[in-house]
Design a protein around this motif. Structure first.
Motif, short mmCIF file in Angstrom:
data_model
loop_
_atom_site.label_atom_id
_atom_site.label_comp_id
_atom_site.label_asym_id
_atom_site.label_seq_id
_atom_site.Cartn_x
_atom_site.Cartn_y
_atom_site.Cartn_z
N THR A 266 0.85 -1.19 0.00
CA THR A 266 0.00 0.00 0.00
C THR A 266 0.89 1.24 0.00
N PHE A 267 0.31 2.37 -0.37
CA PHE A 267 0.95 3.68 -0.28
C PHE A 267 -0.01 4.62 0.43
N GLY A 268 0.50 5.44 1.35
CA GLY A 268 -0.31 6.50 1.93
C GLY A 268 -0.61 6.29 3.41
N CYS A 269 -1.00 7.39 4.06
CA CYS A 269 -1.30 7.38 5.49
C CYS A 269 -2.29 8.50 5.79
N LYS A 270 -3.24 8.22 6.69
CA LYS A 270 -4.26 9.22 7.03
C LYS A 270 -3.70 10.36 7.87
N PHE A 271 -2.57 10.13 8.55
CA PHE A 271 -1.99 11.16 9.41
C PHE A 271 -1.08 12.07 8.59
N ALA A 272 -1.30 13.36 8.69
CA ALA A 272 -0.49 14.34 7.95
C ALA A 272 0.54 14.95 8.90
N CYS A 273 1.45 14.13 9.40
CA CYS A 273 2.47 14.61 10.34
C CYS A 273 3.35 15.64 9.63
N PRO A 274 3.60 16.79 10.25
CA PRO A 274 4.33 17.86 9.56
C PRO A 274 5.79 17.54 9.29
N TYR A 275 6.36 16.56 10.00
CA TYR A 275 7.76 16.22 9.79
C TYR A 275 7.94 15.15 8.71
N PRO A 279 2.79 12.24 3.06
CA PRO A 279 1.46 12.71 2.64
C PRO A 279 1.48 13.56 1.39
N ALA A 280 2.43 14.47 1.30
CA ALA A 280 2.51 15.32 0.11
C ALA A 280 2.91 14.51 -1.11
#
Length: 625
Positions: A266-275, A279-280
Motif C-alpha cells: 500500500t501507499f499512503g497514510c491518514k496522518f499528515a504529520c508535519p515532519y 502525505p505530500a
C-alpha cells in the motif's frame, strides 16, 4: 491520478517497439557505506531496495530484457565508465538515490560523464533525493559540466513515458542520448509531468533547468509489473569488480544474497504529520494492491526463489481497516506448494498505534497471515511533541495485544530538543519511555533525532530559525549525516548531550543483561527478542564508532549554523517561465529583524553568524548592523 489502464497501456506499446531498438540498460542504487549503523544495518545488506528493483521490473515488462540492477553496497568498486552489457556500453544508465547517498550518486554520474560522448549512455537520475531536490544531479560549474541528462521526479509511468517519446523519434542506428537531446530541443518532453531537464549552452554546460510539473500517480497498484521480474536482473556482489559480470545472479544465489524481499503493498497514510514527506508525495491518496495480487507476489517469490522473509514498504498498512482485513484474510487462507503460506513466510511492515488498537480483534488473523513484526511510529508516547492518536494507555494496549497475538512490536522513537534524557516521576524523558516500551514488550528499538526531512512541512522552519548546523569545528555536515543518527539540527544549549542521549537510549535497550532476560521464554516472540538483541548490540558498535566523534566536536563547540534553504544553483523554472513545481520557496525580500533563536536570552539578528566555542558564544554581525 492516472486513468485506469494507462500504465498497462504504455507497457504494451513499448513491448511492441522494443525489438526494433535492442536497448541495454543498467540501474544502480547509490549507497554511502558511512550510513551503515542502527537501525538500518544488516537489513541494508540483506534486502534489495524496492525502487530500483521495481524500475528493473518495468523495463523487463516493457520488453527490454537486457537490463541489470546493481546495488552499490554489494559492489563498492562499480564504475559506470567500466560497465559493459551484452558486450557494449549500455544505451541507458539510471541511478537512484536517497538524500543520504547523494554524494555517491553524484560520483556515479560524474564517472558516467567520462565515457566518450560518441558512446555515452542516456543518464537518468531518480529516487527520493531527486524527487525533492532534482537540481542536485546537475553541475553548475561551466568548467566541469557533468550531470544527468534528465531527472525523473516520479514513478514508473514517468520513466516509461519518457522512453516512449524518445524512442518514437529515434532514427535507425542513432544513440538513445542523441534522440533524447533532439526531443528536448523540440519540446516533446514538456507534456510528460515529472521531469526536470537542463537547457545547455554550446559547450553542453547546463544554463537553466526546466520542470515539467508534478507527476500523476498510479491509483491501481495491480498495474505495476510483477516484482519477480526484477529479481532476475541482480548483479552478483563483488568487492573488486568495476564492471559487470557476464550474467545476472542465479536464482539460488538470490535467496542467499537477498533473503529479505521488499514488497509494495500500500501507499499512503491518514496522518499528515508535519515532519513527514509522505502525505505530500502521495497527494493525500491511499493506494493499494488487491489481496489476490499480494498473495500471488508472496507465493511466486517463495516458490521461484525460496525467499522466506518479506518487508512491506507501507506507510501505514492498517490505514484502511477494511482493506487491511481483506489482505490478511487472503494471506491467511493462501497456500504455496501445498502448504499454508503463513507456515512458509514471515513478514513485517509499518503501522500506527492508533490503528493497531482499532484492529486489536484482528491481530490473531494478522498473525495467521504470516506477520511476525510490526514497526510502530510511536515517536513520543506522551504525544506532547507528535500527536497521531497515541497515548500511554493506547501504546501499552497496542504492545501487549501484539505480544499476545505472537507479533513483535518494533517501536520507532524520535528524540527532540525539548525532551531530556530522564525525568524523575514522569514519562517524558527518553530513557523513561524506552524503559516503558521494553516493559510492554518491545522487541527492538529505533531512536533517531528530529531532523529536517525534504518534502515535509517542517523542512523550511529549522533553516529559517537557525537550527540547522552547517559545520562544527571545521567539519561540514554532509548528506550522509541527515539520517537522524547525527544531531544536525537543534537549538539545545549543549547539543552534544542530545547526541549522547541517543547512544544512552540504545545502550539501555541493547545490552548483555537485556539479552540474558530475552533468553527466558515469556511468549511466542522470545526468539525475536534474542535475535534483535544480538543484532542491536552488533549494530550499536558501529553506531558508537561513527557518531562519538561528532559528539566530541559538538562538545568542543565552534558551531556554525545556516539560515538559508538549500536551493538550485542554476535558474530553475517550469514551462513558460512559471515557477518550478519542485523548487523551494524563495527567501522573503524583507527578512524579519530577528530569527527565532536565542543567545543567553538575547535574540540573534538575521544574517549573523553564530559560533560556539566551549562555553563561549561568539557572534559575527554583517556590515552595517
Amino acid at each position: 491520478m492516472l486513468k485506469p489502464g494507462e500504465l498497462t497501456g504504455i507497457i504494451q506499446r513499448l513491448r511492441r517497439v522494443a525489438p526494433q531498438h535492442d536497448l541495454a540498460s543498467v540501474i544502480v542504487y547509490a549507497f554511502d557505506r558511512r550510513t551503515r549503523m542502527l537501525p538500518f544495518i544488516y537489513a541494508d545488506w540483506a534486502m534489495v531496495p524496492a525502487g530500483v528493483r521495481a524500475i528493473g521490473s518495468a523495463m523487463v515488462a516493457s520488453g527490454f530484457e537486457k537490463t541489470r540492477v546493481v546495488q552499490q553496497l554489494w559492489n563498492p568498486r562499480f564504475a559506470p565508465s567500466a560497465m559493459r552489457l551484452d558486450g557494449r556500453v549500455p544505451d541507458l544508465f539510471m541511478v537512484s538515490s536517497l538524500q543520504l547517498h547523494s554524494a555517491c550518486c553524484r560520483a556515479l554520474i560524474q564517472d558516467a560523464c567520462r565515457i566518450d560522448p560518441a558512446h555515452r549512455p542516456l543518464i537518468i537520475a531518480g529516487g527520493p533525493k531527486t524527487v525533492y531536490e532534482p537540481w542536485d544531479v546537475f553541475s553548475a560549474d561551466p568548467s566541469d559540466p557533468w550531470g544527468a541528462d534528465v531527472a525523473v521526479t516520479g514513478e514508473e509511468f514517468v520513466l516509461l513515458s519518457l522512453l516512449e517519446v524518445v524512442l518514437s523519434c529515434r532514427a535507425l542506428g542513432e544513440s538513445l542520448r542523441s534522440a533524447f537531446l533532439r526531443a528536448c530541443r523540440s519540446g516533446l518532453l514538456d507534456d510528460i509531468p515529472g521531469l526536470v531537464y537542463p537547457r545547455t549552452d554550446a559547450r553542453g554546460a547546463p544554463k537553466e533547468l526546466i520542470d515539467t510539473g508534478i507527476q500523476r500517480l498510479l491509483g491501481d497498484l495491480d498495474e505495476l509489473p510483477h516484482p519477480v521480474l526484477g529479481y532476475r536482473l541482480l548483479e552478483a556482489p563483488s568487492r573488486f569488480r568495476a564492471g559487470l559480470s557476464d550474467r545476472a545472479m542465479g536464482r539460488r544465489w538470490v535467496r542467499l544474497r537477498t533473503p529479505i524481499a521488499s514488497l509494495v503493498l500500500t501507499f499512503g497514510c491518514k496522518f499528515a504529520c508535519p515532519y513527514c514527506p509522505l502525505p505530500a508525495y502521495n497527494q493525500r491518496q491511499f493506494r493499494v494492491k488487491s489481496p489476490e495480487r499480494i498473495v500471488d507476489e508472496f507465493c511466486r517469490l517463495r516458490s521461484e526463489y525460496g525467499i522466506k522473509w518479506f518487508f512491506g514498504t507501507d506507510d501505514n498498512f492498517f490505514n484502511d481497516h477494511r482493506r487491511a482485513h481483506g489482505i490478511v484474510e487472503a494471506l491467511a487462507r493462501a497456500e504455496v506448494n501445498g502448504k499454508p503460506l503463513y507456515k512458509q513466510v514471515e513478514w513485517g511492515t509499518e503501522v500506527t498505534v492508533h490503528d493497531t488498537v482499532a484492529l486489536k480483534a484482528e491481530l490473531p488473523t494478522v498473525r495467521r497471515a504470516g506477520v511476525r513484526m510490526l514497526w510502530l511510529g510511536v515517536e513520543d508516547i506522551t504525544a506532547s511533541f507528535v500527536k497521531k492518536g497515541q497515548s500511554l494507555s493506547k501504546t501499552q494496549e497496542a504492545f501487549e495485544a501484539l505480544r499476545a497475538a505472537g507479533i513483535a512490536p518494533m517501536p520507532m522513537m524520535m528524540h527532540h530538543d525539548g525532551q531530556p534524557l530522564y525525568t524523575p516521576g514522569s514519562p517524558y524523558g527518553l530513557i523513561n519511555q524506552v524503559r516503558m516500551l521494553r516493559r510492554w514488550g518491545a522487541a527492538g528499538m529505533q531512536v533517531l533525532m528530529m531532523t529536517p526531512a525534504t518534502g515535509s512541512k517542517l523542512y523550511e522552519e529549522p533553516f529559517n530559525n537557525g537550527q540547522v548546523i552547517e559545520s562544527v569545528s571545521g567539519r561540514r555536515v554532509e548528506p550522509y549525516m541527515m539520517d537522524g543518527n547525527y544531531v544536525v539540527a537543534t537549538q539545545a544549549d549543549e547539543p552534544w548531550r542530545k547526541q549522547c542521549n541517543i547512544l544512552a537510549a540504545y545502550l539501555y535497550f541493547f545490552n548483555p543483561l537485556a539479552l540474558l532476560r530475552a533468553l527466558l521464554p515469556r511468549d511466542r516472540v522470545f526468539t525475536c527478542d534474542i535475535g534483535m538483541q544480538l543484532m542491536g548490540m552488533g549494530g550499536l558498535f558501529h553506531t558508537i564508532r561513527r557518531t562519538v566523534g561528532w559528539a566530541w566536536r559538538l562538545r568542543r563547540g565552534d558551531i556554525k549554523r545556516r539560515t538559508s534553504l538549500p536551493s538550485s544553483p542554476l535558474p530553475f523554472h517550469g514551462l513558460a517561465a512559471e515557477p518550478a513545481s519542485h523548487d523551494l520557496p524563495a527567501p522573503k525580500s524583507s527578512p524579519p529583524a530577528f530569527v527565532s533563536m536565542s543567545l543567553r536570552g538575547e535574540p540573534v539578528p538575521a544574517g549573523a553568524q553564530v559560533h560556539q566555542r566551549g562555553p563561549e558564544m561568539l557572534m559575527t554581525l554583517p556590515r552595517g548592523r
